[in-house]
Design a protein around this motif. Structure first.
Motif, PDB file in Angstrom:
ATOM      1  N   ARG A  17       0.833  -1.206   0.000  1.00 46.92           N
ATOM      2  CA  ARG A  17       0.000   0.000   0.000  1.00 46.92           C
ATOM      3  C   ARG A  17       0.862   1.247   0.000  1.00 46.92           C
ATOM      4  NH1 ARG A  17      -4.923   0.478   4.214  1.00 46.92           N
ATOM      5  NH2 ARG A  17      -5.196  -1.591   3.290  1.00 46.92           N
ATOM      6  N   GLU A  58      -6.205  -6.875  -3.690  1.00 47.40           N
ATOM      7  CA  GLU A  58      -7.014  -5.865  -3.008  1.00 47.40           C
ATOM      8  C   GLU A  58      -6.260  -4.539  -2.924  1.00 47.40           C
ATOM      9  OE1 GLU A  58      -9.318  -4.919   1.210  1.00 47.40           O
ATOM     10  OE2 GLU A  58      -8.602  -6.948   0.811  1.00 47.40           O
ATOM     11  N   GLU A  59      -4.970  -4.605  -2.650  1.00 45.85           N
ATOM     12  CA  GLU A  59      -4.178  -3.369  -2.588  1.00 45.85           C
ATOM     13  C   GLU A  59      -4.004  -2.748  -3.965  1.00 45.85           C
ATOM     14  OE1 GLU A  59      -3.545  -1.837   0.098  1.00 45.85           O
ATOM     15  OE2 GLU A  59      -4.349  -3.487   1.289  1.00 45.85           O
ATOM     16  N   ARG A  62      -7.262  -1.057  -4.663  1.00 45.56           N
ATOM     17  CA  ARG A  62      -7.424   0.118  -3.817  1.00 45.56           C
ATOM     18  C   ARG A  62      -6.664   1.310  -4.403  1.00 45.56           C
ATOM     19  NH1 ARG A  62      -8.665  -0.224   1.557  1.00 45.56           N
ATOM     20  NH2 ARG A  62      -7.889  -2.379   1.578  1.00 45.56           N
ATOM     21  N   ASP A 208      -9.463  -7.324  -6.430  1.00 48.33           N
ATOM     22  CA  ASP A 208      -9.180  -6.009  -7.014  1.00 48.33           C
ATOM     23  C   ASP A 208     -10.412  -5.114  -6.914  1.00 48.33           C
ATOM     24  OD1 ASP A 208      -9.205  -4.049  -9.405  1.00 48.33           O
ATOM     25  OD2 ASP A 208      -7.123  -4.699  -9.373  1.00 48.33           O
ATOM     26  N   GLY A 211     -10.950  -3.862  -3.372  1.00 52.09           N
ATOM     27  CA  GLY A 211     -10.097  -2.726  -3.053  1.00 52.09           C
ATOM     28  C   GLY A 211     -10.615  -1.437  -3.667  1.00 52.09           C
ATOM     29  N   ALA A 212     -11.101  -1.519  -4.927  1.00 56.40           N
ATOM     30  CA  ALA A 212     -11.654  -0.337  -5.584  1.00 56.40           C
ATOM     31  C   ALA A 212     -12.931   0.138  -4.890  1.00 56.40           C
ATOM     32  CB  ALA A 212     -11.922  -0.642  -7.052  1.00 56.40           C
ATOM     33  N   GLU A 214     -13.548  -0.103  -1.691  1.00 60.22           N
ATOM     34  CA  GLU A 214     -13.130   0.586  -0.474  1.00 60.22           C
ATOM     35  C   GLU A 214     -12.690   2.019  -0.795  1.00 60.22           C
ATOM     36  OE1 GLU A 214     -13.488  -0.192   2.507  1.00 60.22           O
ATOM     37  OE2 GLU A 214     -13.702  -2.363   2.617  1.00 60.22           O
ATOM     38  N   THR A 215     -12.007   2.192  -1.919  1.00 60.77           N
ATOM     39  CA  THR A 215     -11.609   3.541  -2.334  1.00 60.77           C
ATOM     40  C   THR A 215     -12.823   4.404  -2.644  1.00 60.77           C
ATOM     41  OG1 THR A 215      -9.481   2.779  -3.207  1.00 60.77           O
ATOM     42  CG2 THR A 215     -10.332   4.851  -4.074  1.00 60.77           C
ATOM     43  N   ARG A 255     -16.690  -8.671   0.627  1.00 61.22           N
ATOM     44  CA  ARG A 255     -15.464  -9.105   1.322  1.00 61.22           C
ATOM     45  C   ARG A 255     -15.600 -10.560   1.782  1.00 61.22           C
ATOM     46  NH1 ARG A 255     -11.141  -6.779   3.140  1.00 61.22           N
ATOM     47  NH2 ARG A 255     -11.985  -4.699   2.699  1.00 61.22           N
ATOM     48  N   VAL A 312     -12.244   5.145 -10.813  1.00 58.92           N
ATOM     49  CA  VAL A 312     -12.602   4.044  -9.907  1.00 58.92           C
ATOM     50  C   VAL A 312     -13.901   3.394 -10.361  1.00 58.92           C
ATOM     51  CG1 VAL A 312     -13.152   3.432  -7.523  1.00 58.92           C
ATOM     52  CG2 VAL A 312     -11.424   5.179  -7.986  1.00 58.92           C
TER      53      VAL A 312
END
Length: 338
Positions: A17, A58-59, A62, A208, A211-212, A214-215, A255, A312
């Motif tokens: 990250r 995931e990172e 994100r 992936d 993570g997006a 969450e952003t 998740r 995103v």
């Protein structure tokens, strides 16, 4: 089943990250060990498990990374299955970029039948939606050799190979690859190997997208706290609070689906594919919902190229269509559960 990440995975996630926040290139990811996490110790890496894929992608999602890391794991995994350890070593070191070319015009999400053929050591056919082909040093290609489908390696810059490349929704690039008697090296393999590696790639796409999501959630919460109407932040309005709560709940469901697939990635094929379809169908639906809700709560600014949410949102929409969309996987889940 223990769903807690090991200390090594938590350290990798934190380091990745921070590295992505600084703007990582291919060499930086290799130095960090990202590619090594996609392969087992027997293959020359130090990971290869479902949760290793989940942590890495995931990172990447994100951060909105457009680097074709998934292709390194997918095509590299097939090379490992075919015993090409020397090539896998170069992939892990970051000195060799690879891409997997299987899908063909008209196939949609199905794996076959394919029309590309090998005659006298040369491939002829077309491959569509090949991610990362424009930057790859080597293509792993499926083609008929006699009555069976085998795997071949092709130099994308060699004779008989032409690429038509366009930007993709997820921030990278996709190519239409035309093969006209392109020299190729047969490495063996079979479609069972492809199905196994595509299950891992499906997990990568789901992680992936998570993570997006969450952003998108963080950006929307920040906007609701700072944008004011009638003298108060719009996040004070109960209607928007309810919508944001629904988004948060849906993301937690996604998740759970990713965690479930990561834990079942190495099941026998029927069980693995059933869990993969369950996860991909749910994540595809939630990804689209999160993109739509984030845009709605932002208003018109979310549709502008200058605002980061637009990229995103495109990434989330694209996630539903890679390796099978929500409807396709729902149908497969029903079929496998019957």
């Amino acid at each position: 089943m223990d769903f807690n990440h090991t200390e090594e995975r938590r350290m990798l996630a934190d380091s990745l990250r921070r590295t992505l926040e600084r703007g990582a290139d291919w060499a930086a990811l290799a130095e960090l060990g990202v590619f090594g996490a996609l392969f087992t110790e027997e293959e020359g890496g130090f990971g290869g498990a479902g949760f290793d894929f989940a942590v890495v992608f995931e990172e990447l999602g994100r951060a909105g990374s457009g680097l074709p890391v998934l292709e390194a794991g997918l095509a590299g995994g097939l090379l490992a299955d075919c015993g090409r350890a020397e090539l896998v070593e170069q992939i892990i070191a970051g000195t060799l970029r690879v891409a997997f070319a299987h899908s063909e015009p008209g196939l949609r999400y199905d794996l076959g039948p394919i029309a590309t053929r090998c005659d006298d050591g040369a491939l002829t056919g077309r491959k569509s939606v090949v991610e990362g082909a424009d930057t790859a040093d080597l293509l792993v290609v499926t083609a008929h050799h006699g009555d069976t489908v085998r795997l071949f390696t092709v130099n994308p810059k060699g004779p008989g190979v032409s690429l038509h490349t366009v930007p993709s929704l997820n921030g990278g690039a996709v190519s239409e690859v035309t093969l006209e008697a392109a020299p190729a090296t047969e490495i063996g393999g079979h479609m069972g190997m492809v199905e196994t590696r595509l299950a891992a790639a499906t997990l990568a796409v789901c992680a992936d997208a998570l993570g997006a999501m969450e952003t998108a959630k963080a950006m929307t919460l920040d906007y609701l706290r700072t944008r004011k109407q009638f003298g108060v932040p719009i996040g004070k309005f109960q209607a928007l609070q309810h919508r944001m709560a629904d988004v948060a709940i849906e993301i937690e469901m996604a998740r759970s689906a990713v965690i479930n697939l990561a834990g079942h990635l190495h099941d026998e094929p029927a069980s693995r594919d059933r869990h993969a379809s369950a996860a991909k169908s749910l994540v595809g639906r939630v990804a689209r919902l999160v993109a739509e809700e984030a845009i709605q709560m932002h208003g018109g600014i979310a549709m502008t190229e200058e605002y980061a949410l637009a990229r995103v949102a495109r990434r989330l929409i694209a996630a539903d269509h890679r390796f099978g969309d929500e409807d396709w996987h729902l149908e497969r889940f029903i079929r496998l559960s019957a």
